[in-house]
Design an enzyme around this catalytic site. Sequence first.
Site, short mmCIF file in Angstrom:
data_model
loop_
_atom_site.label_atom_id
_atom_site.label_comp_id
_atom_site.label_asym_id
_atom_site.label_seq_id
_atom_site.Cartn_x
_atom_site.Cartn_y
_atom_site.Cartn_z
CB CYS A 291 37.40 33.96 -27.98
SG CYS A 291 37.80 34.18 -29.72
CB SER B 225 31.62 39.12 -22.53
OG SER B 225 32.33 39.96 -23.40
CG HIS C 254 41.36 34.82 -27.90
ND1 HIS C 254 40.51 35.78 -28.40
CD2 HIS C 254 41.60 35.15 -26.62
CE1 HIS C 254 40.21 36.64 -27.46
NE2 HIS C 254 40.88 36.29 -26.35
#
Lengths: 354, 582
Positions: B352, B296, B339
């Site tokens: 997310c 991420s 989410h």
Amino acid sequence: MKSWFSAGPYLGGLLFLLLLGLVNQWSAGGKPLFLRQLLWTIVGLGVFSLAAFLDYRRFRAFQKLLGLYLVFILLLLFLAFTHQRWLHLGPLSIQPSEFAKPFLVVLLASLFSESQEEHLSWPLLAGATILALGPVLLIAISDLDQAFLILVIACSLILFAGLSRKTLLVLGAGFFLLSTLAGPVVWKHLKPYQRARLISFFKPGKTHKRWSYQTRQALIAVGSGGLTGQGFKRGLSSRLHYLPAKHTDLAFAVWAEEWGFAGSLLVLTLYSFILSCLLKAAYQARDLMGRFLVFGAACVLFWEIFFNIGGVIHLLPAASLPLPFLSCGGSALCSNMILLGLATSVMIKRFSFI
Amino acid sequence: MLLFLLLAKLAYLQLVRHDFFWRLAQQRTFFRVPLPAPRGRIYDFRGRLLAGTRPTFNLYIDPYYLRGKEDKVLKELASLLGEDFVRLKEEYLFKKKRGYGEILLRRGLDRDTVARLEARRYYLPGLKLLAQPERYYPWGREFFHLLGYVSPITKKELQALKSQGYGPEDYIGRSGLEKLFEKDLKGEKGELELERDAFGRVVKVVGGKPPVPGRDLYLTVDSHLQLQVYRLLKDRSGAILILSPRDGKVLALVSSPAPDPNQFIAGFTPSEWKELLKDPLHPLLNKALQSYHPGSTFKPLTALAALKAGLVKPQEEVLCRGFHRLGRRVFRCWRRWGHGKMELIQGLAQSCDVYFYVLGERLDIDYLAGFARACGFGKPSGLALPGEEVGIVPDRFWKRKTFGDKWHKGENLIVAIGQGALEVNLVQLVKFYAALANGGTLYRPYVISSLKTPEGETLKEFGPRKEARLPVSSYWLEWIKRGLQEAVNGKKGTGRAARLKEVVVAGKTGTAQVVRIKRKKKSAPKEEIPYEERDHAWFVAFAPVKDPQIVVGVFVEHGGHGGSAAAPLAGKILKTYFAGGK
């Protein structure tokens, strides 16, 4: 007095050589050896003048000399049995084998002067052989090189005295037979270093690696001298102890390294000048005794020079013999001085008829 | 006459062959001894010594002189050293087999031992005691991966490097700065020309030249910080890089675990060495330079690329239901139940996946790859430390070249969240975040501030170098920064573990999957997953957000979750930095 003047150049040459010897010892051995050599040189000069003023004709009394000779043989016998080369008398150490040379020369000269014929008779030859073989065999036990030198000197004297053609042939054949028979036996009994010297001479390698250490260092020393040398006390080989026995056997290597080809040439010229003077004196001598004496002296000097320098520059197998006048060593110097003194005595007595 | 024969040979020797014998005499008499040059020292920015040189007594033994009497001599030696004969002999035989010529048997002998050995010299043929300069590292492990190490030259290297003045007793820099600056550090060897007599004794010094010590390196690194950072990573495998975003200065570079560089000088025993190579934590690898999936931490770049191309508006909302469908394939979010509605800031803060799948679907892969390269990925980071892996930025051309296959749209989505074929190293990543922090300037990271002579005269200064600017306007950068700030400070942020009271921190977590999700149960506790299959944890942070002073990149190999494994470390580092830094 005229005779003294005529001997002048000869004496000058001799003194000059002695001086060079001292210079060389100063470099090779340092101060203590130089002082010892100086002392021996003075002793040697004393012996020389004693011998020179002595009337050599007195030695004709062969019987008297024989007595002394026997005493000398006994001394050699003693040394041979104790395996010694040196006789230590307090601070002095004497090498008696050196004195065998003047003894033999005088004895042979007085023996040969008895004969009036052109060739030596058989009894004389046998006597000379016995006289020579005594010291040769006894010395051979402890010092083979020296014994060989004495043998060569005796042979030269006998040949000079003259042998008939028949005798020569017989002797030659005998010698050949003896050497082929005795050669292997002698070879077996040689010491390892002596064998190595012979091998390194007769089987020379292409590269310097095949040379023995002593030969190699001597050749490097001589070769690196060049034309003018490396200078007094500056020789790399002698200063840094690369040369073994540099003040005795390899004294010439020290000389050649430090003074170069010029120095070697000077020394060789002086030697040949003295030798030529001696040969001339032998030719001009009044009687046979004198002739043999002077020739004997020349022989001793010549063979010593030849074997020593020849060994140093790898012309002959390396031999541990001193070089006359340049090497350190009192006994050798004295014995040479006695011989030269006798020769001088012959020279100056040339015109006296007393 | 025969005397002429003598004269002729004399003339031959002394005149014709004089040169030959003169050379022989020279070879025999003079010899040269190399004088080792002390290696240059390495200091941190405060002038604290990190790598120095000290003199030590070393014991060498020449097997040539030991032939036939090894046992006798070694027994004597063992009793003098107070060691076990059998082990000494084992070591001797081992080193003899590996080495050539003289063997270095013992180093760093103390005075008493040296005196004892010297006194028994006669019974120890082939023995040599030398006082030599030797490298030493006051700190050791902490700086291993930054400084590198030195070790004895090998036979092969010696053959190749002989012309550069290396000898069989030399050391050579193996990794890190020691390798990079080998030419400057090693100095120039001196030489002593000696005159030697027939017994091998040295009579006098004829000539020679003194050695020139190596040049000293001054680093930008703060050794206090470095030590603390290493302590944080202890027992874990990973790397931490701290940069100054203002100019690209490296403040600390640590990779853990690390071996002690001093031991390379003393040498390892075979079993120690084997153990080191077998260690699953790979202590010999510098993990800051190895490339891994960024996970991420790559998302800000995806977002920037999409913003620049106008494919997304910051306020645009994307619904996350826990998965995203593309054709027949389903791509899962890390939060299986989704989410909810996400816009840019929350997408970054909560990391997310679905939000970025959507961006990835909109983006063209060649455009994204070009954008990533412009941000410094896929090429050397400029730190120039040896052994750097540049990573992979995949695009259509790469796919065709490597697999001979077409690019699939689905791969877009995976690259967009930092997985798939994408690989980056820590230095590239931290450099990119530094650019984010400072408003868009990509500085080349540098660790050397100056090169000086041992007398302190500066030879070369190294300053900041701007490589490029990020290819986006600073307006978009501000949006990203807000997202990263929210990730640390927001209620639902993934990087809350790095939050500080006094300073506003911005950062991004990353959890890089090592094995595909299908094969393992997502919910399984960390301890049940084998070590090799655990996720890599990332966290990159900078602070304070308004005027960033420091960028910290943390990578924990197989550490698990970025938010739980890496972010706390970054938090501690930032805390100590801002507590003690001012």
